[in-house]
Design a protein around this motif. Sequence first.
Motif, PDB file in Angstrom:
ATOM      1  N   ALA A  90       8.765  43.035  40.192  1.00  0.00           N
ATOM      2  CA  ALA A  90       9.141  44.435  40.428  1.00  0.00           C
ATOM      3  C   ALA A  90      10.027  44.582  41.657  1.00  0.00           C
ATOM      4  N   ASP A  91       9.800  43.740  42.671  1.00  0.00           N
ATOM      5  CA  ASP A  91      10.600  43.784  43.898  1.00  0.00           C
ATOM      6  C   ASP A  91      12.046  43.357  43.662  1.00  0.00           C
TER       7      ASP A  91
ATOM      8  N   ARG B  43      14.943  36.901  33.645  1.00  0.00           N
ATOM      9  CA  ARG B  43      13.692  36.676  32.923  1.00  0.00           C
ATOM     10  C   ARG B  43      12.790  35.726  33.696  1.00  0.00           C
ATOM     11  N   ILE B  44      11.494  35.813  33.418  1.00  0.00           N
ATOM     12  CA  ILE B  44      10.512  34.892  33.984  1.00  0.00           C
ATOM     13  C   ILE B  44      10.384  33.723  33.020  1.00  0.00           C
TER      14      ILE B  44
ATOM     15  N   VAL C 282      15.162  30.183  40.066  1.00  0.00           N
ATOM     16  CA  VAL C 282      14.715  30.544  41.408  1.00  0.00           C
ATOM     17  C   VAL C 282      13.214  30.804  41.371  1.00  0.00           C
ATOM     18  N   GLY C 283      12.642  30.863  42.560  1.00  0.00           N
ATOM     19  CA  GLY C 283      11.225  31.163  42.682  1.00  0.00           C
ATOM     20  C   GLY C 283      10.410  29.919  42.898  1.00  0.00           C
ATOM     21  N   TYR C 284       9.197  30.099  43.398  1.00  0.00           N
ATOM     22  CA  TYR C 284       8.266  29.006  43.667  1.00  0.00           C
ATOM     23  C   TYR C 284       8.928  27.892  44.490  1.00  0.00           C
ATOM     24  N   GLY C 285       9.659  28.305  45.520  1.00  0.00           N
ATOM     25  CA  GLY C 285      10.323  27.374  46.421  1.00  0.00           C
ATOM     26  C   GLY C 285      11.807  27.234  46.188  1.00  0.00           C
ATOM     27  N   LEU C 286      12.268  27.552  44.991  1.00  0.00           N
ATOM     28  CA  LEU C 286      13.687  27.425  44.645  1.00  0.00           C
ATOM     29  C   LEU C 286      14.434  28.683  45.048  1.00  0.00           C
ATOM     30  N   ASP C 287      15.652  28.494  45.553  1.00  0.00           N
ATOM     31  CA  ASP C 287      16.369  29.637  46.097  1.00  0.00           C
ATOM     32  C   ASP C 287      17.755  29.814  45.495  1.00  0.00           C
ATOM     33  N   TYR C 288      18.304  30.976  45.749  1.00  0.00           N
ATOM     34  CA  TYR C 288      19.724  31.251  45.595  1.00  0.00           C
ATOM     35  C   TYR C 288      20.147  31.872  46.913  1.00  0.00           C
TER      36      TYR C 288
ATOM     37  N   LEU D  58      18.160  34.403  37.355  1.00  0.00           N
ATOM     38  CA  LEU D  58      18.790  35.579  37.938  1.00  0.00           C
ATOM     39  C   LEU D  58      19.779  36.204  36.965  1.00  0.00           C
ATOM     40  N   ALA D  59      19.916  37.505  37.069  1.00  0.00           N
ATOM     41  CA  ALA D  59      20.938  38.212  36.286  1.00  0.00           C
ATOM     42  C   ALA D  59      22.304  37.796  36.792  1.00  0.00           C
TER      43      ALA D  59
END
Length: 184
Positions: free
Chosen positions: A4-5, A12-13, A158-164, A177-178
């Motif tokens: 949501a943030d 998508r997840i 991205v997520g769980y340690g992975l970044d952009y 990511l969109a």
Amino acid sequence: MDAADMGDDLERILLPAERLGARLDEIAAQVDADYAGRDLLLVGVLKGAVMVMADLARRLSLPIEMDWMAVSSYGAGTTSSGVVRILKDLDTDLSGRHVLIVEDIVDSGLTLSWLLANLRSRGPASVEIMTMLRKPEAAKVEVDVRYVGFEIPTEFVVGYGLDYAEKYRNLPFVGTLASHVYAE
């Protein structure tokens, strides 16, 4: 931070937090069995492996030690320079130690292949690899990964340690990511 943030930045997840946790439970049980009666050193690869390593370590029953390494094969851009540099080396002597490298993701395998050779040259009893994610189609070199959380398609996650751009590491899930995020 959660989905949501992210607003419309999230496409998508791919792997929800529950699936990541359940798979880590399975991997931890296997690591406990494989290293029973041995001293194990977890070596996390910064920055991406922070979440995976912390969660794996908390799930292990055996006493472990942890150390961190930071390596880079990217210059200023997003493509590999082909030259690996150690940005932060280990504080621990590996001589005679059982080492488990903990990674967030394995894609081309080039940096990990170099890291594996580097650590093996330091005289450990054994060196194995655990990664949460692997992109088999992106592999440029074959790296033997003993513990794999999930194989995923070749797309940017991205997520769980992975970044952009150093953002989104603190998402509890792995997602995509969109496209408008990259255009900014």
